[in-house]
Design a protein around this motif. Sequence first.
Motif, short mmCIF file in Angstrom:
data_model
loop_
_atom_site.label_atom_id
_atom_site.label_comp_id
_atom_site.label_asym_id
_atom_site.label_seq_id
_atom_site.Cartn_x
_atom_site.Cartn_y
_atom_site.Cartn_z
N ASN A 23 0.77 -1.03 0.06
CA ASN A 23 0.04 0.07 0.23
C ASN A 23 1.07 1.21 -0.14
O ASN A 23 2.21 1.25 0.26
CB ASN A 23 -1.00 -0.31 1.35
N SER A 24 0.12 2.36 0.06
CA SER A 24 1.06 3.58 -0.18
C SER A 24 1.60 3.97 1.20
O SER A 24 1.10 3.32 2.17
CB SER A 24 -0.04 4.70 -0.35
N THR A 25 2.47 4.85 1.13
CA THR A 25 3.36 5.00 2.52
C THR A 25 3.86 3.68 3.13
O THR A 25 4.03 3.84 4.29
CB THR A 25 2.66 5.74 3.66
N SER A 26 4.40 2.78 2.47
CA SER A 26 5.09 1.72 3.02
C SER A 26 6.34 1.98 3.50
O SER A 26 7.29 2.89 3.30
CB SER A 26 5.22 0.65 1.78
N THR A 27 6.56 1.18 4.64
CA THR A 27 7.64 1.37 5.61
C THR A 27 8.33 0.03 6.04
O THR A 27 8.14 -0.47 6.86
CB THR A 27 7.42 2.16 6.83
N PRO A 28 9.15 -0.26 4.63
CA PRO A 28 9.76 -1.78 4.91
C PRO A 28 10.92 -1.72 5.90
O PRO A 28 11.67 -0.76 6.18
CB PRO A 28 10.32 -1.94 3.51
N VAL A 29 11.14 -2.77 6.61
CA VAL A 29 11.99 -3.03 7.66
C VAL A 29 12.63 -4.41 7.27
O VAL A 29 12.11 -5.51 6.91
CB VAL A 29 11.64 -3.02 8.98
N LEU A 30 13.92 -4.74 7.32
CA LEU A 30 14.62 -5.96 7.07
C LEU A 30 14.91 -6.73 8.47
O LEU A 30 15.55 -6.08 9.27
CB LEU A 30 15.83 -5.88 6.28
N MET A 31 14.59 -7.95 8.65
CA MET A 31 15.19 -8.68 9.78
C MET A 31 14.91 -10.07 9.47
O MET A 31 14.37 -10.67 8.66
CB MET A 31 14.23 -8.21 11.02
N ASP A 32 15.73 -10.94 10.27
CA ASP A 32 15.60 -12.27 10.10
C ASP A 32 14.64 -13.03 11.18
O ASP A 32 15.01 -13.33 12.27
CB ASP A 32 17.02 -12.97 10.35
N LEU A 33 13.41 -12.84 10.88
CA LEU A 33 12.29 -13.13 11.63
C LEU A 33 12.31 -14.90 11.92
O LEU A 33 11.95 -15.25 12.92
CB LEU A 33 10.93 -12.73 11.17
N ASP A 34 12.85 -15.62 10.92
CA ASP A 34 12.70 -16.87 11.03
C ASP A 34 13.90 -17.75 11.44
O ASP A 34 14.12 -18.96 11.35
CB ASP A 34 11.88 -17.85 9.73
N GLY A 35 14.89 -17.04 11.66
CA GLY A 35 16.35 -17.41 11.98
C GLY A 35 16.96 -18.30 11.21
O GLY A 35 17.89 -19.27 11.39
N ASP A 36 16.82 -18.13 9.82
CA ASP A 36 17.36 -18.95 8.72
C ASP A 36 18.74 -18.33 8.03
O ASP A 36 19.29 -18.86 7.15
CB ASP A 36 16.49 -19.33 7.81
N GLY A 37 18.89 -17.24 8.45
CA GLY A 37 20.18 -16.56 8.17
C GLY A 37 19.92 -15.51 6.88
O GLY A 37 20.72 -14.68 6.75
N GLY A 38 18.65 -15.53 6.29
CA GLY A 38 18.21 -14.68 5.32
C GLY A 38 17.41 -13.37 5.90
O GLY A 38 16.67 -13.72 6.83
N LEU A 39 17.66 -12.35 5.34
CA LEU A 39 16.87 -11.31 5.73
C LEU A 39 15.17 -11.21 5.04
O LEU A 39 15.11 -11.39 3.86
CB LEU A 39 17.26 -10.07 5.45
N ASP A 40 14.26 -11.11 6.04
CA ASP A 40 12.99 -11.18 5.64
C ASP A 40 12.60 -9.62 5.51
O ASP A 40 13.17 -8.97 6.05
CB ASP A 40 12.04 -11.88 6.67
N ILE A 41 11.45 -9.24 5.02
CA ILE A 41 10.77 -7.97 5.09
C ILE A 41 9.42 -7.91 5.58
O ILE A 41 8.64 -8.85 5.41
CB ILE A 41 10.75 -7.36 3.47
N MET A 42 9.31 -6.97 6.61
CA MET A 42 8.02 -6.39 7.09
C MET A 42 7.70 -5.24 6.62
O MET A 42 8.67 -4.43 6.99
CB MET A 42 7.83 -6.88 8.61
N THR A 43 6.59 -4.92 6.28
CA THR A 43 6.21 -3.58 5.81
C THR A 43 4.97 -3.35 6.24
O THR A 43 3.94 -3.73 6.55
CB THR A 43 6.36 -3.25 4.14
N GLY A 44 4.99 -1.78 6.92
CA GLY A 44 3.85 -1.26 7.28
C GLY A 44 3.27 -0.41 6.22
O GLY A 44 3.75 -0.02 5.35
N ALA A 45 2.01 0.14 6.45
CA ALA A 45 1.44 1.00 5.34
C ALA A 45 0.32 1.84 5.87
O ALA A 45 0.06 1.89 7.19
CB ALA A 45 0.80 -0.24 4.59
N TYR A 46 -0.30 2.81 4.95
CA TYR A 46 -1.17 3.75 5.43
C TYR A 46 -2.26 3.28 6.35
O TYR A 46 -2.52 3.97 7.30
CB TYR A 46 -1.73 4.38 4.11
#
Length: 151
Positions: A23-46
């Motif tokens: 959605n508009s005004t997305s605010t992505p953040v990178l973190m390894d949420l599942d502990g597999d060594g790869g960065l995942d993305i969670m984004t907030g929105a309007y």
Amino acid sequence: MSNQTDINFNLLGTNPYGIVGINSTSTPVLMDLDGDGGLDIMTGAYFGELVYYRNVGTATAPSFTKVGDSPFGLGSVSNYSNPAFADLDGDGDLDALIGVGNGGLVYYRNVGTSVAPASRWEAPVPSASTMAATTLRRPSRTSTATAISTF
């Protein structure tokens, strides 16, 4: 005097991972949420929704798959959600701290593990001197999310 090297960023393309539907005004953040060594993305929105994209590739060759909207019971909290993740309670997994449009913060504790986030996160009981339990409503929805908001 500074010995810093000049840092220059080169635009390599827009939407290099094919992530759509944010959605508009997305605010992505990178973190390894599942502990597999790869960065995942969670984004907030309007409208306050959160969208989770799991990295199904590797740390050096990421590939993202949309897992869903408002995952783990992290529902719409308010307009302009802006998530951040850190181990706030010292138990080894990532918890969520979400900035919201009214200037408040919403805190959800991950009751899972560092490699298996809980299917539903909980809003912990706050210190009475600094926080208050609040139910936040999204105007266009009938569902509510119990959250912790600072004043």
